[in-house]
Scaffold this motif. Structure first.
Motif, short mmCIF file in Angstrom:
data_model
loop_
_atom_site.label_atom_id
_atom_site.label_comp_id
_atom_site.label_asym_id
_atom_site.label_seq_id
_atom_site.Cartn_x
_atom_site.Cartn_y
_atom_site.Cartn_z
N THR A 166 0.82 -1.21 0.00
CA THR A 166 0.00 0.00 0.00
C THR A 166 0.86 1.26 0.00
O THR A 166 0.66 2.17 -0.81
CB THR A 166 -0.94 0.01 1.22
N VAL B 76 1.72 4.21 -3.06
CA VAL B 76 1.72 5.66 -2.87
C VAL B 76 3.02 6.27 -3.41
O VAL B 76 3.01 7.26 -4.15
CB VAL B 76 1.54 6.00 -1.39
N ASN C 283 -9.83 0.20 0.16
CA ASN C 283 -9.20 1.44 -0.30
C ASN C 283 -7.75 1.22 -0.71
O ASN C 283 -7.26 1.86 -1.65
CB ASN C 283 -9.28 2.51 0.79
N ASP C 284 -7.06 0.31 -0.01
CA ASP C 284 -5.69 -0.03 -0.40
C ASP C 284 -5.67 -0.69 -1.78
O ASP C 284 -4.79 -0.40 -2.60
CB ASP C 284 -5.06 -0.96 0.64
N TRP D 189 -7.84 -0.22 -4.12
CA TRP D 189 -8.13 0.85 -5.06
C TRP D 189 -6.86 1.61 -5.43
O TRP D 189 -6.60 1.88 -6.61
CB TRP D 189 -9.17 1.78 -4.45
N ILE D 190 -6.03 1.92 -4.45
CA ILE D 190 -4.78 2.65 -4.71
C ILE D 190 -3.86 1.84 -5.62
O ILE D 190 -3.32 2.36 -6.60
CB ILE D 190 -4.08 2.99 -3.38
N LEU E 112 -4.98 10.08 -3.80
CA LEU E 112 -4.81 8.70 -3.32
C LEU E 112 -4.09 8.66 -1.98
O LEU E 112 -4.41 7.84 -1.11
CB LEU E 112 -4.03 7.89 -4.35
#
Length: 292
Positions: A13, A17, A141-142, A144-145, A207
């Motif tokens: 994750t 980023v 959500n992770d 999605w990133i 993000l």
């Protein structure tokens, strides 16, 4: 074993980023041969714009679209107003301009939005997936990133390798005078490169925002790790930026989990030096591209 899996997923994750920021830096480098150290400030401003949309009742998706559009405009303006006047001078002049722009954007954000950190809502749930009767440190959500970063990487690789636009942008970066003789509108390509990179950076900011507080200096550390990931993967390679970001995120997650978070920054420096000693052009970069 469970701790190892959790650290690996957490590293994926955070690595995604770093990869998102690295992609923006790679895009600038491939299209203009400039390392944009103001990228963190630019994505911070667009993230504040997205936060303003949400705080006034707008949806996450509207804020995302507005942030990306703002990034396009901001990148084009920066290239036209600040970078264009120094593009024929020493490359160091452009670097100094980007550092100055970073300070300017952070100061402006402090005056407009204040220094109080703001929380940013995620696109999807932050509760970890269930697997084998235990909750993983990896949430929707992770996922999605990670998926968005991979999609952006694939799109950039496709544009630069398979389209005439990508060819013109690369020709502009490597040999602008030859590109002009071949009919390429060099100025337009430079502006487009900065606009696209700022748009990717704006996407990265949105993000990143749910995993950190939004403030004028909140993205400084992310920019440092993103730059490290870009250099590790090779500044010429979008896939290298993603691989470098994911690998760096996983390594730093292991270091923080097993050795302590105090030496994470030192560990990133050690990884960077080790890679550059073996491959100075980065894992996926080309020696020719780095020499131009």
């Amino acid at each position: 074993m469970g701790r190892f899996v959790d650290l690996t997923l957490a590293g994926l994750t955070s690595g995604a980023v770093y990869a998102a920021v690295a992609l923006a830096l790679v895009l600038i480098w491939r299209s203009t041969r400039i390392v944009n150290f103001a990228q963190g400030g630019m994505l911070m401003i667009t993230t504040f714009i997205a936060y303003t949309i949400i705080s006034h009742g707008g949806s996450y998706w509207l804020a995302l679209v507005v942030a990306v559009a703002s990034g396009l405009v901001l990148g084009a303006v920066v290239e036209r107003v600040l970078v264009r006047p120094v593009e024929k001078r020493s490359p160091l002049d452009a670097v100094v301009v980007t550092f100055g722009l970073l300070v300017l954007l952070q100061g402006a954000a402090g005056m407009l939005f204040g220094g109080t950190p703001r929380s940013y809502p995620p696109a999807f749930g932050i509760g970890g997936f269930q697997a084998g009767g235990r909750q993983l440190l990896f949430a929707p959500n992770d996922l999605w990133i990670v998926l968005v970063v991979l999609a952006v990487m694939a799109a950039l690789a496709l544009v630069f390798r398979k389209t005439s636009l990508g060819l013109r942008m690369r020709a502009t970066a490597f040999a602008p005078e030859v590109a002009r003789l071949l009919g390429v509108r060099v100025g337009r390509m430079l502006t487009l490169g900065w606009a696209l990179a700022a748009a990717v950076g704006a996407l990265a900011g949105v993000l990143i925002a749910p995993s950190t507080f939004v403030s004028p200096t909140a993205f400084d550390a992310v920019l440092v790790f993103g730059f490290t990931a870009a250099v590790i993967g090779g500044l010429d390679s979008p896939p290298g930026a993603v691989v470098g970001g994911l690998a760096l995120g996983i390594v730093l997650s292991y270091v923080a989990g097993y050795l302590g978070s105090d030496i994470v920054t030192l560990a990133s420096l050690v990884v960077l030096i080790a890679v550059l000693m073996v491959r100075p052009q980065g894992l996926f970069g080309t020696a020719k591209g780095r020499q131009v």
